[in-house]
Scaffold this active site. Structure first.
Site, PDB file in Angstrom:
ATOM      1  N   HIS A 119     -68.601 -11.520  50.528  1.00 22.33           N
ATOM      2  CA  HIS A 119     -69.560 -12.439  51.086  1.00 22.33           C
ATOM      3  C   HIS A 119     -69.339 -12.548  52.836  1.00 22.33           C
ATOM      4  CE1 HIS A 119     -70.434 -14.487  47.485  1.00 22.33           C
ATOM      5  NE2 HIS A 119     -69.169 -14.581  47.149  1.00 22.33           N
ATOM      6  N   CYS A 151     -73.668 -11.491  53.869  1.00 23.57           N
ATOM      7  CA  CYS A 151     -74.909 -12.067  54.426  1.00 23.57           C
ATOM      8  C   CYS A 151     -74.719 -12.068  55.847  1.00 23.57           C
ATOM      9  CB  CYS A 151     -74.853 -13.561  54.004  1.00 23.57           C
ATOM     10  SG  CYS A 151     -75.797 -13.464  52.446  1.00 23.57           S
TER      11      CYS A 151
END
Length: 407
Positions: free
Chosen positions: A221, A271
């Protein structure tokens, strides 16, 4: 540069690094055509005065036969007479005169009906070291170098981050691909923030002298954080992140001397923020649309700007106040600020396309060209028929990079 002049520079390297004033020399060397503007910028960004002097002398040795006498002239013109004398005493009298032998050769070429063009090009071959002829990194060591893959899949419940289904597919693909490109691949799974730092620090302490390159791949992440150079951050499974800027610092020339002047590549599948890109309309002829599946997920976590979370006081190997790095390329799966899409069944868009592009083109194309191919293909995908993704790179490489051709 002639071999005898190189030897003079090498014998006097210590004095040159100690006494040379690069700031006053740069304009003169640029004006006389010894260095290009790119080379001057690189010298000025290399750190302290001594670092700049060291880089200047190193670059000087790669220039043409007129570089040494022109360098002596610049030393005299900028008032660095003692250094000019030291170098002049180690060399026979050097006079700069226009090269005349080529004037004798040209009339012989004119009567030839077909070959004047090719014959005219031949004298340029010895000057391949000029910056207007793009240089290529040496990539012939075997193995080529280390490749560290950090694959975070299962996150602690306290982190409030979802597990990253499909990431193992990405990891297997990239492990296989970089082994095929002759790298020593090491995979680490489900690391906390402190463990990520430990692995990066251990990698920076390895002796890379026998290798030509180093690769770090982060699958996790991510989020957007305040930064001064490389955007974004990557999460450990404990919900604490490591900024990409600090990840790259572990391997820069200051913290890992055996990787100086060698390419350091970072691939970030995470991201860059939490915005979702819906794209814009283009001519139907311009793209071939590709639609992601119903299992597409993002690796996005909202931006954090907490100054505490960016504190690096406990990690002296990764301080953010370092000179601008060279020989580093960071490839992001998505444009900073936006989400990155991952299919739980087939892996992330970015890694799937990157793997295929490397397989099909690594033997013939350079890395930057292949990353543009990746950008183009990923940009044509659509998640849930609506959302888009645009990979991108921060490129501080100084030369073209070709991976070793696969057998």
């Amino acid at each position: 540069m002639e071999e005898r002049h190189k030897k003079i520079l090498q014998r006097n390297r210590t004095n040159l690094v100690r006494e040379l004033d690069p700031s006053s020399l740069c304009d003169c060397l640029l004006e006389k055509g010894v260095f290009t503007q790119d080379m001057i910028d690189e010298i000025k960004s290399s750190g302290t005065r001594r670092d700049q002097a060291r880089e200047l002398v190193r670059d000087l040795e790669s220039r043409g036969s007129r570089a040494f006498p022109l360098f002596l002239e610049c030393l005299q013109e900028t008032g660095q007479h003692s250094l000019a004398e030291q170098l002049q005493n180690g060399a026979p009298a050097v006079h700069i005169q226009p090269a005349t032998p080529t004037q004798v050769v040209r009339p012989e070429l004119r009567p030839l009906p077909v070959t004047p063009e090719s014959e005219f090009i031949r004298p340029r071959l010895p000057s391949r070291t000029r910056r207007d002829s793009i240089q290529i990194y040496t990539m012939d060591a075997s193995p080529c170098g280390h490749c560290l893959i950090i694959n975070n899949v299962d996150f602690d419940p306290e982190s409030e981050l979802s597990n990253r289904k499909g990431s193992n597919i990405d990891c297997d693909r990239l492990e296989r691909r970089f082994k095929g490109l002759n790298f020593i691949v090491e995979v680490k799974t489900n690391l906390k923030q402190r463990q990520i730092k430990h692995e990066l620090s251990a990698l920076s302490k390895k002796d890379h002298s026998l290798y030509d390159c180093c690769v770090v791949i982060m699958l996790s992440h991510g989020t957007e954080v305040s930064h001064s150079r490389f955007p974004g951050a990557v999460y450990g499974v404990d919900g604490q992140f490591v900024p990409v800027q600090h990840i790259t610092n572990y391997l820069n020339g200051q913290h890992c001397p055996s990787l100086q002047s060698k390419p350091k590549l970072f691939f970030i599948q995470a991201c860059g923020g939490d915005e979702r890109d819906t794209g814009f309309e283009v001519s139907p002829d311009e793209v071939e649309p590709s639609f992601g599946g119903a299992d597409d997920q993002t690796d996005a976590i909202p931006m954090s700007s907490s100054s505490d979370s960016l504190s690096m006081s406990d990690e002296p190997d990764a301080r953010a106040t370092l000179p601008t790095p060279s020989d580093i390329l960071v490839s992001y799966s998505t444009f900073p600020g936006y989400v990155s899409w991952r299919d739980t069944q087939s892996g992330s868009w970015y890694v799937e396309v990157l793997d295929r592009i490397l397989e099909e083109n690594a033997a013939t194309e350079d890395l930057v060209t292949m990353l543009m191919m990746v950008n183009n293909e990923v940009s044509q995908n659509s998640a849930k028929g609506v959302y888009k993704q645009m990979p991108g790179s921060f490129n501080f490489l100084r030369k073209r990079l070709h991976f070793q051709a696969q057998a």
